[in-house]
Write a protein that holds these residues in place. Structure first.
Motif, short mmCIF file in Angstrom:
data_model
loop_
_atom_site.label_atom_id
_atom_site.label_comp_id
_atom_site.label_asym_id
_atom_site.label_seq_id
_atom_site.Cartn_x
_atom_site.Cartn_y
_atom_site.Cartn_z
N GLU A 1 1.41 4.28 -3.07
CA GLU A 1 1.26 5.57 -2.76
C GLU A 1 2.68 6.53 -3.50
OE1 GLU A 1 0.24 7.09 0.97
OE2 GLU A 1 -1.19 5.69 1.35
N ARG B 1 -6.98 7.81 -7.48
CA ARG B 1 -6.90 9.35 -7.41
C ARG B 1 -5.55 9.99 -8.16
NH1 ARG B 1 -8.02 8.02 -1.77
NH2 ARG B 1 -5.96 7.64 -1.35
N GLU C 1 0.76 -1.11 0.08
CA GLU C 1 0.05 0.03 0.06
C GLU C 1 0.88 1.02 -0.13
OE1 GLU C 1 -3.58 0.31 2.17
OE2 GLU C 1 -3.11 -1.68 3.02
N THR D 1 -6.29 4.52 -3.82
CA THR D 1 -5.01 5.50 -4.15
C THR D 1 -4.65 5.61 -5.42
OG1 THR D 1 -4.18 4.67 -1.71
CG2 THR D 1 -2.70 5.58 -3.26
N ARG E 1 -8.25 -0.21 -0.83
CA ARG E 1 -7.45 1.08 -0.58
C ARG E 1 -6.53 1.28 -1.37
NH1 ARG E 1 -7.57 -1.42 4.88
NH2 ARG E 1 -5.58 -2.26 4.76
N LEU E 2 -5.97 0.17 -1.72
CA LEU E 2 -4.98 0.30 -2.89
C LEU E 2 -5.27 0.97 -4.10
CD1 LEU E 2 -2.13 -2.58 -3.61
CD2 LEU E 2 -3.73 -1.57 -5.52
#
Length: 684
Positions: free
Chosen positions: A86, A123, A82, A120, A116-117
């Motif tokens: 980012e 985005r 993760e 990110t 969640r990965l």
């Protein structure tokens, strides 16, 4: 070319995040394979402690790499992924591949980690391949960014076939099988969990690639069917066949179904309908996945395939195996017709029966070529299959010479070969000549069957909205009102209690319990047939209420449905289902309580046209007598087709998961159809 295509398949600068300086470790393989197979771009290892990794300058973090990076392969353990995603996103890298597992396939915690990965990445506009992906290989451009052990091979034959696989290990297995027989690949991609990039979207990027002539799909599931539909449409327009091998029987089926349709329209059957509708060729054997591209690239099937072939052989037993396997697959091996027979006679080649046996003449190239040339003149076959015996193993040049000569003469039909012995040299020679060649009779039959089934992607039928509200927990009466809104009406009445006055219907009648909880009423005593009059109806209703309440005490009883008895020439099951993989499908089969036992059904993506509905009717064996078979009376198949079209319009209703009529009674002549039993299941 699309910028994502360049990032995935032609990256000039590749960051290997978590690259190992120990050449024995899995995380060192990508770097070793890139150099081993001739990558000319920049390899950028990322390692927090090493200044150099396997002879390449290393960088402590992704942010420390100077300049732009086209592609990142993240080789770290699951907990570290993760944070690195980012960093990759912040660096502006357009695409990244994640090797680690432990995401959506590992339960709720892994699914949350994957979510969640992906958030990110989205985005920042970063596209993710994987997690659980073995990487990307472009053999023509010598880019082997993968950890698959098959890349240990000293040389890898490049070709013009691309493979997109949801299984990373199968990338290498299929590549090595192809290499053993001279079949090379252009690209190999492992899509893994497909958190972001699906197999359909990745394959779609390859349609316009000038290095690609055919696309293979190794699938465990169909995710984002719209990507596959777009891929298939563009590939067909470009003349590039798409061939799928799909495994994984559905976990849905009878266990979770509330209707016969759910049990019968399992995801594999729905996938079959999906592939057929979109012009994707489906094979059932692994060999066929590798062998079919040569046939599909060589020729499109006739507009009206005869599903028949001509077979010539230099080995009687091998030829008989081919004829037998073809027959099991629904492909007939036909005896030479008059035109082919005349050419065989002129060439002095004896012929009789379905198999043209040249055994006594051996595999002399001129005889094989003459036989194939004659069989190509047949007007009732689609293809000529040449079966070669021991000469393929011991005299490969002679064994294939006649086949190549016949193909080069420009006959009217494609020519293919089945080699009975283990004959790798002959297989390679045929591959180099672009002639379809099969290693087993089963894969030969599988390929020819898939080729004959191949059609252009269908144009989606219109699905006008059906404005009718369905309760959250519908009973059969609610389902029948929905059917009436679709145009499928049959007389019925509802009694809310046994004391209600008898309806104004023709006796004798059928009586059924109404409940949103009872899809199969017969099993709890909720059906009575041939009730002769009103007094008997009242008595039967009271008895039924007590009987069902005792048999199914948890079921909510909402009344009784009464309908006139109807008798026809046959019964069908007609169902609609919103399949979790491919979306709305319509099902047709032989109906009644034995529907699940015999499983004589066909599926099509919904909605359908009347022409497609008639084609579905023709596929159901149990309905064939209604077409006037052997002088039997004809049923109203036109009305049945209209009913199929009507129910398929539920594709426009996202709020309906399933609907079913079982049985639908088919009357003679033009007397229509009668809904004998109905059921509907809201979505969600």
């Amino acid at each position: 070319m699309h910028s994502l295509h360049r990032a995935l398949f032609q990256p000039r600068r590749i960051a290997l995040v978590g690259a190992s300086s120990d050449p024995k470790r899995l995380t060192a393989r990508a770097q070793l394979y890139l150099r081993k197979h001739g990558y000319q771009g920049d390899i950028l290892p990322v390692h927090p402690r090493e200044a150099e990794v396997l002879g390449e300058r290393a960088w402590p973090t992704v942010a420390d790499i100077p300049g732009t990076v086209d592609f990142a392969y993240i080789l770290l353990n699951t907990p570290q992924v993760e944070g690195v995603v980012e960093a990759v996103a912040a660096k502006g890298i357009p695409a990244a591949c994640v090797l680690a597992d432990g995401f959506a396939e590992a339960g709720p915690e892994g699914a949350a980690r994957q979510s969640r990965l992906l958030a990110t990445a989205k985005r920042a506009g970063l596209r993710i391949l994987g997690p659980n992906s073995m990487g990307v290989v472009n053999l023509n451009d010598r880019i082997a960014c993968s950890v698959n052990a098959a890349l240990e091979a000293d040389s890898l034959p490049a070709g013009r076939i691309a493979l997109v696989s949801q299984s990373g290990s199968m990338m290498g297995a299929i590549m090595s099988r192809g290499a053993a027989r001279g079949i090379g690949f252009s690209h190999l991609v492992g899509t893994g969990n497909e958190a972001d990039l699906t197999a359909g979207e990745v394959a779609g990027l390859l349609v316009d690639d000038p290095q690609v002539d055919a696309i293979l799909l190794f699938l465990e599931a169909i995710r984002e069917p719209r990507h596959f539909a777009d891929l298939a449409r563009r590939a067909h327009a470009a003349g590039k066949p798409v061939i799928a091998y799909k495994l994984g029987r559905s976990p849905y089926g009878a266990e979770l179904a509330t209707s016969h349709t759910g049990a019968l329209a399992g995801s594999d059957a729905a996938a079959e309908a999906f592939f057929r509708a979109h012009g994707i060729l489906r094979v059932t054997t692994l060999e066929a996945l590798i062998e079919l591209p040569a046939l599909a690239r060589a020729a499109r099937p006739p507009a009206q395939p005869k599903r028949a072939v001509s077979v010539t052989t230099t080995t009687g037993g091998g030829g008989a195996m081919a004829v037998d396997c073809l027959g099991v697959a629904g492909i007939e091996a036909r005896a030479p017709d008059a035109a082919a027979g005349a050419k065989l006679d002129a060439a002095g080649i004896a012929h009789h029966g379905r198999l043209l046996d040249l055994t006594l003449a051996g595999a002399k190239p001129d005889r094989v070529a003459a036989a194939i040339d004659a069989l190509q003149a047949a007007g009732d076959t689609d293809l000529v299959l040449s079966v070669i015996g021991s000469s393929a193993q011991f005299r490969p040049q002679d064994a294939v010479a006649g086949i190549v000569r016949a193909r080069d003469a420009g006959g009217a039909k494609p020519v293919a070969a089945f080699l009975v012995p283990q004959a790798d040299a002959s297989l390679r020679l045929l591959a180099e000549a672009g002639i379809p060649a099969f290693r087993t009779p089963e894969s030969a039959a599988d390929c020819i069957r898939a080729w004959c089934d191949w059609q252009a992607p269908r144009a989606a039928a219109a699905a006008p909205a059906v404005a009718h509200a369905l309760p959250a927990r519908p009973d059969e009466a609610d389902a029948r009102h929905l059917l009436a809104a679709l145009g499928l009406t049959s007389p019925f009445a509802v009694l809310r209690s046994p004391q209600d006055p008898a309806p104004d219907l023709r006796f004798p009648v059928a009586l059924k319990i109404l409940s949103p909880d009872l899809a199969h009423k017969t099993e709890v005593g909720g059906v009575r047939l041939y009730i002769p009059d009103a007094a008997t109806l009242a008595a039967e209703a009271a008895a039924m209420q007590a009987r069902v309440a005792a048999a199914a005490p948890a079921a909510r009883l909402t009344g009784f449905l009464v309908q006139p008895m109807a008798k026809g020439l046959g019964e069908a099951i007609l169902g609609f289902r919103r399949d979790p993989e491919v979306g709305p499908v319509v099902l047709l089969g032989t109906g009644g309580i034995t529907a699940e036992l015999f499983r004589d059904v066909t599926l099509c993506l919904a909605p359908v046209t009347e022409h497609e509905a008639m084609a579905m009717i023709a596929e159901v064996k149990g309905l064939r007598p209604l077409g006037g078979w052997r002088g039997l009376p004809r049923g109203d198949l036109a009305a049945l087709a209209r009913a199929v079209v009507a129910l398929s319009r539920l594709a426009a209703r996202e709020d309906i998961a399933e609907a079913e009529i079982n049985p639908l009674i088919i009357h003679p002549g033009s007397e229509g159809v009668t809904v004998a039993d109905a059921w509907a299941v809201p979505a969600g």
